[in-house]
Design a protein around this motif. Structure first.
Motif, short mmCIF file in Angstrom:
data_model
loop_
_atom_site.label_atom_id
_atom_site.label_comp_id
_atom_site.label_asym_id
_atom_site.label_seq_id
_atom_site.Cartn_x
_atom_site.Cartn_y
_atom_site.Cartn_z
N VAL A 44 0.83 -1.22 0.00
CA VAL A 44 0.00 0.00 0.00
C VAL A 44 0.86 1.26 0.00
O VAL A 44 0.32 2.37 0.19
N SER A 45 2.14 1.13 -0.23
CA SER A 45 3.04 2.28 -0.19
C SER A 45 2.57 3.41 -1.10
O SER A 45 2.29 3.18 -2.28
N HIS A 46 2.45 4.60 -0.52
CA HIS A 46 2.14 5.83 -1.26
C HIS A 46 0.74 5.84 -1.88
O HIS A 46 0.48 6.62 -2.80
N LEU A 47 -0.16 5.01 -1.38
CA LEU A 47 -1.52 4.98 -1.92
C LEU A 47 -2.47 5.83 -1.08
O LEU A 47 -2.35 5.91 0.15
N ASN A 48 -3.42 6.46 -1.76
CA ASN A 48 -4.53 7.14 -1.09
C ASN A 48 -5.68 6.12 -0.99
O ASN A 48 -6.21 5.68 -2.00
N ILE A 49 -6.04 5.77 0.24
CA ILE A 49 -6.96 4.66 0.47
C ILE A 49 -8.25 5.14 1.12
O ILE A 49 -8.24 5.94 2.07
N PHE A 106 -19.26 10.37 -3.21
CA PHE A 106 -17.93 9.89 -3.58
C PHE A 106 -17.27 10.88 -4.54
O PHE A 106 -17.82 11.19 -5.60
N PRO A 107 -16.06 11.36 -4.22
CA PRO A 107 -15.35 12.24 -5.16
C PRO A 107 -14.86 11.45 -6.38
O PRO A 107 -14.56 10.27 -6.29
N LYS A 108 -14.80 12.11 -7.52
CA LYS A 108 -14.41 11.44 -8.76
C LYS A 108 -12.89 11.30 -8.86
O LYS A 108 -12.14 12.23 -8.55
N ASN A 109 -12.44 10.13 -9.33
CA ASN A 109 -11.03 9.88 -9.64
C ASN A 109 -10.09 10.34 -8.53
O ASN A 109 -9.13 11.06 -8.77
N HIS A 110 -10.36 9.89 -7.31
CA HIS A 110 -9.65 10.45 -6.16
C HIS A 110 -8.77 9.43 -5.43
O HIS A 110 -7.68 9.79 -4.97
N PHE A 111 -9.20 8.19 -5.33
CA PHE A 111 -8.50 7.21 -4.51
C PHE A 111 -7.79 6.15 -5.36
O PHE A 111 -8.27 5.78 -6.42
N ASP A 112 -6.65 5.67 -4.83
CA ASP A 112 -5.90 4.62 -5.51
C ASP A 112 -6.41 3.24 -5.12
O ASP A 112 -6.22 2.27 -5.86
N MET A 113 -7.03 3.15 -3.96
CA MET A 113 -7.57 1.88 -3.49
C MET A 113 -8.79 2.15 -2.62
O MET A 113 -8.81 3.08 -1.82
N VAL A 114 -9.82 1.31 -2.80
CA VAL A 114 -10.99 1.33 -1.93
C VAL A 114 -11.11 -0.04 -1.30
O VAL A 114 -11.02 -1.06 -1.99
N ILE A 115 -11.29 -0.06 0.02
CA ILE A 115 -11.44 -1.32 0.73
C ILE A 115 -12.72 -1.30 1.56
O ILE A 115 -13.25 -0.24 1.89
N SER A 116 -13.20 -2.49 1.88
CA SER A 116 -14.37 -2.61 2.75
C SER A 116 -14.35 -3.99 3.39
O SER A 116 -14.30 -5.00 2.69
N ARG A 117 -14.38 -4.01 4.72
CA ARG A 117 -14.29 -5.28 5.45
C ARG A 117 -15.61 -5.58 6.17
O ARG A 117 -15.99 -4.87 7.09
N LEU A 137 -12.32 5.76 -7.98
CA LEU A 137 -10.96 5.24 -8.15
C LEU A 137 -10.24 5.93 -9.30
O LEU A 137 -10.85 6.32 -10.29
N THR A 138 -8.94 6.05 -9.16
CA THR A 138 -8.11 6.50 -10.27
C THR A 138 -7.94 5.34 -11.25
O THR A 138 -8.20 4.18 -10.91
N ASP A 139 -7.49 5.62 -12.46
CA ASP A 139 -7.27 4.55 -13.44
C ASP A 139 -6.27 3.53 -12.89
O ASP A 139 -5.19 3.89 -12.41
N GLY A 140 -6.64 2.27 -12.97
CA GLY A 140 -5.79 1.22 -12.42
C GLY A 140 -5.98 0.99 -10.94
O GLY A 140 -5.33 0.11 -10.36
N GLY A 141 -6.87 1.76 -10.32
CA GLY A 141 -7.12 1.62 -8.89
C GLY A 141 -7.80 0.30 -8.56
O GLY A 141 -8.46 -0.30 -9.42
N ARG A 142 -7.65 -0.13 -7.32
CA ARG A 142 -8.16 -1.44 -6.92
C ARG A 142 -9.26 -1.32 -5.87
O ARG A 142 -9.25 -0.40 -5.04
N LEU A 237 -13.43 -10.53 -2.65
CA LEU A 237 -13.27 -10.23 -4.07
C LEU A 237 -12.35 -9.03 -4.23
O LEU A 237 -12.42 -8.06 -3.45
N ALA A 238 -11.46 -9.12 -5.20
CA ALA A 238 -10.57 -8.02 -5.54
C ALA A 238 -10.75 -7.69 -7.01
O ALA A 238 -10.81 -8.60 -7.85
N ALA A 239 -10.84 -6.41 -7.32
CA ALA A 239 -11.09 -5.99 -8.71
C ALA A 239 -10.30 -4.73 -9.03
O ALA A 239 -9.88 -3.99 -8.13
N THR A 240 -10.11 -4.49 -10.33
CA THR A 240 -9.31 -3.35 -10.78
C THR A 240 -10.12 -2.50 -11.76
O THR A 240 -10.87 -3.03 -12.60
N LYS A 241 -9.95 -1.19 -11.67
CA LYS A 241 -10.59 -0.27 -12.63
C LYS A 241 -9.78 -0.25 -13.91
O LYS A 241 -8.57 -0.07 -13.88
#
Length: 241
Positions: A44-49, A106-117, A137-142, A237-241
């Protein structure tokens, strides 16, 4: 009636009972769910989560200590929100918001990763939620999430240790009632296919699916480990934009 999962945690008796349950050494959240979730999240280094349903914020501590750039948590329970603020007060780049997931913008194109437990099984309209997550999520965000396994939500039982898991009405999606920790709790049962198709419809590329296979090293008692081999408690489940 709109039912938000966070509302149960603002009942003092329920919150107290939940806190005691989570403190037990062999609770399934820590012995099964957390190790698998950490494995899926990876570096998760340097990611906005963004953490949807962030609870007491303790996983935010783990993420900040692992090097994430910023941590945002959305939590509908005021009890959980106050606890998270206290737990994360010494960290920088923290944004904790008291809001239900359904009402947050939800802000547009803002986070590198979204999680939910272990939160999304409280959400009725997962199609709308997944679209919001895709857009934030940003492009390629998970996007990585865990839920109670549909085998569990299809056969909710009253308090007490389960002695059987009789799956019934599995393909009938909808609200299910459960007596848990001294309260009546409502969760939304959906099939594995429902979650998979909702992700695909939102535009995600699914990268991983896990079903909570336990590992012996996480358990003190052999009896508990063998019992956890009988049924999948969680779905990931894990998915990518």
């Amino acid at each position: 009636m709109q039912r938000n999962g966070s509302q149960y945690y603002d009942k003092e008796e329920f919150f107290h009972n939940f806190t005691l349950k989570r403190a037990s050494k062999e609770n399934p959240n820590d012995t099964i769910e957390k190790p698998i979730f950490i494995d899926l999240v990876g570096d998760v280094s340097h990611l906005n989560i963004l953490d949807i349903g962030s609870g007491d914020g303790k996983f935010g501590i783990d993420l900040m200590n692992a090097g994430c750039k910023s941590y945002s948590g959305i939590e509908g329970s005021i009890n959980m929100h106050h606890t998270a603020v206290k737990n994360l007060q010494t960290y920088k780049n923290i944004n904790l918001v008291h809001s239900t997931i359904e009402n947050w913008e939800f802000p547009k194109n803002h986070f590198d990763m979204v999680i939910s437990r272990l939160v999304i099984h409280y959400i009725q309209d997962i199609e709308a939620l997944f679209r919001n997550i895709y857009d934030t999520l940003t492009d390629g965000g998970r996007f990585i999430f865990s839920i109670e396994h549909p085998v569990i939500t299809s056969t909710l039982q009253t308090n007490g240790q389960r002695t059987n898991w009789l799956v019934d009405n599995y393909f009938v999606s909808g609200i299910r009632e459960q007596e848990w920790l001294g309260s009546t709790v409502y969760k939304y049962h959906k099939t594995i296919e429902d979650y998979f198709q909702a992700l695909k419809s939102a535009g995600f590329k699914i990268e991983s699916l896990r079903e909570s296979l336990p590992k012996r090293e996480h358990f003190e008692k052999e009896e508990t480990y063998l019992r956890r081999l009988r049924i999948p408690l969680f779905l990931f489940l894990a998915a990518t934009k």
